[in-house]
Write a protein that holds these residues in place. Sequence first.
Motif, PDB file in Angstrom:
ATOM      1  N   ALA A 152       0.840  -1.201   0.000  1.00 34.47           N
ATOM      2  CA  ALA A 152       0.000   0.000   0.000  1.00 34.47           C
ATOM      3  C   ALA A 152       0.874   1.249   0.000  1.00 34.47           C
ATOM      4  CB  ALA A 152      -0.932  -0.008   1.210  1.00 34.47           C
ATOM      5  N   GLU A 153       1.936   1.230   0.797  1.00 39.03           N
ATOM      6  CA  GLU A 153       2.840   2.385   0.841  1.00 39.03           C
ATOM      7  C   GLU A 153       3.534   2.583  -0.504  1.00 39.03           C
ATOM      8  OE1 GLU A 153       6.869   3.834   3.159  1.00 39.03           O
ATOM      9  OE2 GLU A 153       5.553   2.387   4.149  1.00 39.03           O
ATOM     10  N   LEU A 154       3.966   1.480  -1.106  1.00 41.30           N
ATOM     11  CA  LEU A 154       4.616   1.568  -2.414  1.00 41.30           C
ATOM     12  C   LEU A 154       3.656   2.118  -3.467  1.00 41.30           C
ATOM     13  CD1 LEU A 154       7.075   1.048  -4.193  1.00 41.30           C
ATOM     14  CD2 LEU A 154       6.280  -1.300  -4.476  1.00 41.30           C
ATOM     15  N   ARG A 155       2.388   1.653  -3.457  1.00 46.44           N
ATOM     16  CA  ARG A 155       1.400   2.172  -4.414  1.00 46.44           C
ATOM     17  C   ARG A 155       1.195   3.669  -4.217  1.00 46.44           C
ATOM     18  NH1 ARG A 155      -1.252  -2.485  -3.204  1.00 46.44           N
ATOM     19  NH2 ARG A 155      -2.667  -1.414  -1.789  1.00 46.44           N
ATOM     20  N   ASP A 156       1.102   4.091  -2.963  1.00 51.59           N
ATOM     21  CA  ASP A 156       0.925   5.526  -2.691  1.00 51.59           C
ATOM     22  C   ASP A 156       2.116   6.336  -3.185  1.00 51.59           C
ATOM     23  OD1 ASP A 156      -1.573   5.237  -1.586  1.00 51.59           O
ATOM     24  OD2 ASP A 156      -0.863   5.253   0.497  1.00 51.59           O
ATOM     25  N   GLN A 157       3.312   5.827  -2.968  1.00 52.00           N
ATOM     26  CA  GLN A 157       4.506   6.554  -3.405  1.00 52.00           C
ATOM     27  C   GLN A 157       4.597   6.578  -4.932  1.00 52.00           C
ATOM     28  OE1 GLN A 157       7.369   4.462  -0.936  1.00 52.00           O
ATOM     29  NE2 GLN A 157       7.613   6.303   0.330  1.00 52.00           N
ATOM     30  N   LEU A 158       4.251   5.485  -5.555  1.00 52.82           N
ATOM     31  CA  LEU A 158       4.253   5.454  -7.019  1.00 52.82           C
ATOM     32  C   LEU A 158       3.209   6.425  -7.568  1.00 52.82           C
ATOM     33  CD1 LEU A 158       5.340   4.337  -9.639  1.00 52.82           C
ATOM     34  CD2 LEU A 158       3.757   2.421  -9.425  1.00 52.82           C
ATOM     35  N   ALA A 159       2.038   6.482  -6.939  1.00 51.77           N
ATOM     36  CA  ALA A 159       1.000   7.422  -7.363  1.00 51.77           C
ATOM     37  C   ALA A 159       1.489   8.853  -7.216  1.00 51.77           C
ATOM     38  CB  ALA A 159      -0.271   7.207  -6.548  1.00 51.77           C
ATOM     39  N   GLN A 160       2.170   9.154  -6.120  1.00 49.00           N
ATOM     40  CA  GLN A 160       2.715  10.500  -5.921  1.00 49.00           C
ATOM     41  C   GLN A 160       3.766  10.816  -6.982  1.00 49.00           C
ATOM     42  OE1 GLN A 160       4.139  10.946  -1.897  1.00 49.00           O
ATOM     43  NE2 GLN A 160       2.222  10.192  -1.034  1.00 49.00           N
ATOM     44  N   ALA A 161       4.597   9.825  -7.283  1.00 50.53           N
ATOM     45  CA  ALA A 161       5.629  10.027  -8.299  1.00 50.53           C
ATOM     46  C   ALA A 161       4.997  10.291  -9.662  1.00 50.53           C
ATOM     47  CB  ALA A 161       6.552   8.809  -8.365  1.00 50.53           C
ATOM     48  N   LEU A 162       3.970   9.514 -10.025  1.00 55.59           N
ATOM     49  CA  LEU A 162       3.284   9.737 -11.301  1.00 55.59           C
ATOM     50  C   LEU A 162       2.648  11.125 -11.338  1.00 55.59           C
ATOM     51  CD1 LEU A 162       1.568   6.308 -11.980  1.00 55.59           C
ATOM     52  CD2 LEU A 162       3.059   7.534 -13.563  1.00 55.59           C
ATOM     53  N   GLN A 163       2.047  11.527 -10.219  1.00 57.05           N
ATOM     54  CA  GLN A 163       1.384  12.824 -10.169  1.00 57.05           C
ATOM     55  C   GLN A 163       2.381  13.970 -10.312  1.00 57.05           C
ATOM     56  OE1 GLN A 163      -1.962  12.665 -10.149  1.00 57.05           O
ATOM     57  NE2 GLN A 163      -1.819  14.781 -10.750  1.00 57.05           N
ATOM     58  N   ALA A 164       3.631  13.723  -9.915  1.00 57.02           N
ATOM     59  CA  ALA A 164       4.661  14.759  -9.999  1.00 57.02           C
ATOM     60  C   ALA A 164       5.135  14.985 -11.437  1.00 57.02           C
ATOM     61  CB  ALA A 164       5.850  14.388  -9.112  1.00 57.02           C
ATOM     62  N   LEU A 165       4.844  14.045 -12.326  1.00 57.48           N
ATOM     63  CA  LEU A 165       5.265  14.193 -13.724  1.00 57.48           C
ATOM     64  C   LEU A 165       4.435  15.263 -14.421  1.00 57.48           C
ATOM     65  CD1 LEU A 165       5.552  10.464 -14.914  1.00 57.48           C
ATOM     66  CD2 LEU A 165       7.410  12.000 -14.238  1.00 57.48           C
ATOM     67  N   PRO A 166       5.042  15.941 -15.388  1.00 64.76           N
ATOM     68  CA  PRO A 166       4.242  16.835 -16.228  1.00 64.76           C
ATOM     69  C   PRO A 166       3.150  16.023 -16.938  1.00 64.76           C
ATOM     70  CG  PRO A 166       6.585  17.193 -16.601  1.00 64.76           C
ATOM     71  CD  PRO A 166       6.463  15.973 -15.739  1.00 64.76           C
ATOM     72  N   ARG A 167       2.050  16.669 -17.245  1.00 65.22           N
ATOM     73  CA  ARG A 167       0.881  16.005 -17.822  1.00 65.22           C
ATOM     74  C   ARG A 167       1.236  15.130 -19.029  1.00 65.22           C
ATOM     75  NH1 ARG A 167      -4.540  18.994 -20.185  1.00 65.22           N
ATOM     76  NH2 ARG A 167      -5.120  17.315 -21.585  1.00 65.22           N
TER      77      ARG A 167
END
Length: 191
Positions: free
Chosen positions: A124-139
């Motif tokens: 769950a923590e890894l999924r959250d961190q991956l989601a945050q990383a994806l969100q940090a990318l430009p659109r």
Amino acid sequence: MREALAPPTAEDPGPPDAVLVRLAARDERAFEVLVRRHAGTVHRLAATMVGPGAADDVVQEVFISVHRGLKDFRGEATFSTWLHRVTLNACYGALRGKGHPTVSMHDAPEPLAPHDPARTGEQAELRDQLAQALQALPREQREAVSLRELAGLDYAEISRITGAELGTVKSRINRGRAALRAWLTRAGIEP
């Protein structure tokens, strides 16, 4: 024609999308086959772009839009290319409606395996961190990486969906992957 619209099986996946699209304008069963065939891919892409909590609403919006638009679909692109573009448009519409886009994969289902609370928490923590990383990318990078890694599309199809040149798509994916790797490394995760 009833046989052609029988539920798909592993041995017989059913008629190709192009046939179903022609039939779906006047036959709900053909549309249902298209929905069953593509709903998983649409949901995965939507969950990445808007988060699992909003993905169901986006999927519903996508297939309502597709149903309405089938009569005008000219077939200049493949159905899946058009469907991915409709999905991305619905995702961006949902993000505009939410104000600030956030993605959380906390609600994503766990793979079926014996229950291990420590591993479940780590995943769950890894999924959250991956989601945050994806969100940090430009659109544009997030879009290209999601279409490649989550939807499994090839570079040429991503180019058709996004309208970007093939070289630009490759560059966005490479830059996006590098940025994800760097973000995850800074977060203490070995990519």
